[in-house]
Scaffold this motif. Structure first.
Motif, mmCIF file in Angstrom:
data_model
loop_
_atom_site.group_PDB
_atom_site.id
_atom_site.type_symbol
_atom_site.label_atom_id
_atom_site.label_comp_id
_atom_site.label_asym_id
_atom_site.label_seq_id
_atom_site.Cartn_x
_atom_site.Cartn_y
_atom_site.Cartn_z
ATOM 1 N N ASN A 108 0.948 -1.069 -0.119
ATOM 2 C CA ASN A 108 0.008 -0.043 -0.002
ATOM 3 C C ASN A 108 0.949 1.065 -0.001
ATOM 4 N N PRO A 109 0.929 2.014 -1.028
ATOM 5 C CA PRO A 109 1.794 3.114 -0.916
ATOM 6 C C PRO A 109 1.568 4.201 -0.111
ATOM 7 N N ALA A 110 0.288 4.232 0.699
ATOM 8 C CA ALA A 110 -0.078 5.361 1.526
ATOM 9 C C ALA A 110 0.052 4.809 2.688
ATOM 10 N N CYS A 111 0.589 3.509 3.118
ATOM 11 C CA CYS A 111 1.047 3.092 4.355
ATOM 12 C C CYS A 111 1.755 3.618 5.237
ATOM 13 N N VAL A 112 1.270 4.054 6.525
ATOM 14 C CA VAL A 112 1.886 4.729 7.591
ATOM 15 C C VAL A 112 2.112 4.028 8.979
ATOM 16 N N ASN A 113 2.172 2.833 8.855
ATOM 17 C CA ASN A 113 2.240 1.795 9.929
ATOM 18 C C ASN A 113 3.720 1.901 10.331
ATOM 19 N N LEU A 114 4.003 2.430 11.470
ATOM 20 C CA LEU A 114 5.167 2.372 12.181
ATOM 21 C C LEU A 114 5.460 1.684 13.617
ATOM 22 N N LYS A 115 4.636 0.887 13.519
ATOM 23 C CA LYS A 115 4.658 -0.277 14.686
ATOM 24 C C LYS A 115 6.137 -0.946 14.781
ATOM 25 N N GLY A 116 6.582 -1.416 15.638
ATOM 26 C CA GLY A 116 8.011 -2.150 15.867
ATOM 27 C C GLY A 116 9.012 -1.106 15.639
ATOM 28 N N ASP A 117 10.028 -1.693 16.018
ATOM 29 C CA ASP A 117 11.369 -1.024 16.064
ATOM 30 C C ASP A 117 11.986 -0.797 14.802
ATOM 31 N N SER A 118 11.629 -1.570 13.569
ATOM 32 C CA SER A 118 12.178 -1.351 12.408
ATOM 33 C C SER A 118 11.230 -1.791 11.356
ATOM 34 N N GLY A 160 -0.553 -13.412 -4.623
ATOM 35 C CA GLY A 160 0.571 -13.788 -3.981
ATOM 36 C C GLY A 160 1.582 -12.855 -4.388
ATOM 37 N N GLY A 161 1.259 -11.850 -5.164
ATOM 38 C CA GLY A 161 2.296 -10.612 -5.648
ATOM 39 C C GLY A 161 2.283 -9.567 -4.821
ATOM 40 N N ALA A 162 1.513 -9.232 -3.963
ATOM 41 C CA ALA A 162 1.558 -7.911 -2.905
ATOM 42 C C ALA A 162 1.423 -8.300 -1.400
ATOM 43 N N TRP A 163 1.968 -7.660 -0.752
ATOM 44 C CA TRP A 163 2.393 -8.020 0.584
ATOM 45 C C TRP A 163 1.430 -6.731 1.310
ATOM 46 N N TYR A 164 1.050 -7.141 2.816
ATOM 47 C CA TYR A 164 0.522 -6.108 3.387
ATOM 48 C C TYR A 164 0.686 -6.252 4.880
ATOM 49 N N GLN A 199 -4.516 -3.677 3.123
ATOM 50 C CA GLN A 199 -4.851 -4.311 2.080
ATOM 51 C C GLN A 199 -6.217 -3.956 1.421
ATOM 52 N N THR A 200 -6.917 -3.500 2.001
ATOM 53 C CA THR A 200 -8.345 -2.856 1.621
ATOM 54 C C THR A 200 -8.113 -1.720 0.894
ATOM 55 N N ALA A 201 -7.199 -0.810 1.288
ATOM 56 C CA ALA A 201 -6.880 0.515 0.742
ATOM 57 C C ALA A 201 -6.469 0.179 -0.696
ATOM 58 N N HIS A 202 -5.586 -0.617 -0.715
ATOM 59 C CA HIS A 202 -4.767 -0.937 -1.874
ATOM 60 C C HIS A 202 -5.523 -1.913 -2.744
ATOM 61 N N TRP A 203 -6.582 -2.436 -2.405
ATOM 62 C CA TRP A 203 -7.598 -2.984 -3.350
ATOM 63 C C TRP A 203 -8.424 -2.118 -4.228
ATOM 64 N N ARG A 204 -8.815 -1.183 -3.093
ATOM 65 C CA ARG A 204 -9.770 0.008 -4.002
ATOM 66 C C ARG A 204 -8.796 0.945 -4.699
#
Length: 535
Positions: free
Chosen positions: A477-487, A500-504, A510-515
């Motif tokens: 998702n090119p708009a992902c802003v998930n900053l959870k975790g240390d890295s 199997g060609g996309a990862w979320y 996943q929903t945002a990228h699908w739309r």
């Protein structure tokens, strides 16, 4: 709370102020951080610059990171600023005469200070610090003071420090830091986002100079067989891959946010201040110009001068520029942005003008469509179009800044765009237009090279987007802003169950990228996979 320490271990100014000469001194908690930061600065200044000191310096860096964790919780703003300055001073390159070095080049081994910082885990620590505090309320003020000097990248030596860390750190660690900054850009709020704009803008500028500079000439010529003995500098190939990765992640993000800003200006009027995006015009324009010229040289005029359907697939720089960066709408937005926020920076306007000329020569049909879109608008020019009047409007500003030649070029390009807008053919008048940025002409002249040779240097230094992105798998998702975790490298991802060609990283992405368009790509991949299985 209080803490006790030995008076003799304090820096001299602090020890001199103590009224008691006993062997123990009771301090308030907030003073402990200040003393620890001053002690770190003193220790760094007394460590020799030669000899086997990497292990000692690495231990000092580990101590500095422990102090940093404490400072983020307890220290005042002055102490936080002091820690940021101490960290930067400890890494800054110095020449034998004790002055900050103005040049940068990778060597077979990193400088002792850089090697020690990498061994202590500085880059992962900074990455986790950014991610952990980006969502915490109340800590951002302290983060601001620590990161102000160390992460802003506003000084030349700071940008060179990052090049050092990128070159010699693990590729996934460096790529994770790049992705964290891409997500901070997307947040578009708070100091950390502003800090990311400054940092990525300055680093992109230095990366562009590196990618087409004398150092990159040492890479093997195009077409050279694998395993040749051209003696490529240690780390330069890795740096080329990482620079390509940073370009792939930062440019589309900056493009999207800039286009959103211009759309906002058209709907509700311009804000009082465009934020830090003014600093992005020059580095964006330079990279877009270099990539457009580079992909034209690699794919041939026929591939790059046609429509986006002629590009060579999702892994090419042509497809990257036209689809991911949306280079033609982006430049239309920048033209509108310069009209909303009058700039007195003639150099930035000249860079933008050169970039418009290069892109018009590389992708004439797309630019011609943008010109016609602007001229056929019944109410107001669309913010993503290329109204020739905006290009012509650059001329007075360029003249005012003493750039008469650039002003003439603006008028010439505006005239060409007007001709394209009136031409109802299939883009015949657009074909054959060429433009070479003044910056590249000067760079070629200084080195006794032709402009195509300089562009070829950049082409050898960079790797294709598909190869660059293999450094680190990230959320699709090119708009992902998930900053959870240390890295970013530790962020768990799940593949699309259909293709199997996309990862979320989460259901929301996943929903945002699908739309946003993955639905069509997913169906195509499924169909291709079924056809291959039946064949």
């Amino acid at each position: 709370r209080t803490a006790a320490t030995d008076v003799g271990a304090l820096p001299a100014p602090l020890a001199g102020r103590t009224a008691s000469r006993t062997s123990r001194l009771v301090l308030r908690q907030e003073h402990v951080s200040d003393i620890a930061v001053q002690a770190l600065a003193l220790a760094w200044s007394t460590i020799p610059t030669s000899g086997h000191v990497t292990e000692l310096m690495a231990e000092l860096w580990r101590l500095a990171m422990d102090v940093g964790r404490h400072v983020c919780l307890h220290a005042d703003e002055s102490t936080c600023r002091g820690l940021g300055e101490a960290l930067q001073e400890a890494l800054s390159p110095w020449d034998p005469h004790g002055k900050a070095s103005s040049s940068w080049a990778p060597s077979p081994v990193p400088r002792p200070s850089v090697a020690a910082a990498i061994a202590a885990g500085l880059l992962p620590w900074l990455d986790s610090l950014l991610r952990r505090h980006s969502a915490e309320v109340g800590s951002e003020c302290r983060e601001e003071q620590i990161l102000h000097t160390f992460l802003d990248g506003g000084l030349v030596r700071e940008a060179k420090t990052w090049l050092d860390l990128f070159t010699y750190s693990g590729p996934r660690q460096a790529a994770s830091w790049v992705m964290t900054h891409a997500k901070l850009l997307r947040l578009e709020r708070g100091y950390l986002s502003a800090c990311a704009k400054n940092c990525t803008g300055v680093i992109l500028e230095h990366m562009e100079e590196l990618a087409s500079g004398p150092l990159a000439e040492t890479l093997a010529p195009e077409g050279a067989p694998a395993g040749d003995d051209f003696g490529q500098p240690a780390g330069l190939q890795q740096l080329g891959r990482l620079v390509s990765f940073a370009v792939c992640e930062w440019l589309p993000t900056a493009s999207l946010l800039l286009r959103q800003l211009v759309l906002q200006c058209a709907i509700v009027g311009p804000p009082q201040e465009p934020g830090n995006w003014g600093t992005y015009i020059a580095p964006l324009a330079r990279w877009l110009s270099g990539l457009a010229l580079s992909c034209k040289g690699r794919s041939g005029d026929a591939d790059c001068a046609g429509s986006s359907s002629s590009s060579s697939g999702g892994g090419s720089w042509v497809s990257f520029l036209l689809r991911e960066v949306a280079v033609v709408p982006l430049l239309g937005s920048l033209l509108h942005l310069c009209s909303c926020f009058p700039s007195d920076k003639g150099a930035d306007l000249a860079e933008l003008l050169d970039c418009c000329g290069v892109v018009a020569g590389a992708f004439p049909q797309e630019v011609q469509a943008a010109v016609r879109e602007a001229e056929q608008a019944t109410i107001a020019p669309p913010v993503f179009g290329w109204p020739p009047v905006l290009v012509r409007g650059l001329a007075p500003k360029l003249l005012q800044s003493g750039r008469g030649e650039a002003a003439d070029a603006a008028l010439a390009l505006a005239g060409r765009l007007e001709a394209w807008g009136s031409d109802r053919g299939a883009g015949g008048s657009a074909v054959g237009f060429t433009c070479v940025p003044e910056r590249l002409r000067q760079r070629a002249s200084e080195r006794g090279m032709s402009v195509p040779d300089v562009v070829g240097v950049m082409r050898r230094f960079l790797v294709p987007p598909a190869e660059a992105r293999r450094l680190l798998r990230t959320c699709s998702n090119p708009a992902c802003v998930n900053l959870k975790g240390d890295s970013e490298a530790e962020l768990p991802l799940k593949a699309c169950a259909r293709c199997g060609g996309a990862w979320y990283c989460c259901r929301e992405c996943q929903t945002a990228h699908w739309r946003a368009g993955h639905k069509e790509a997913c169906v195509r991949r499924q169909g291709a996979a079924q056809g291959a299985a039946q064949g």
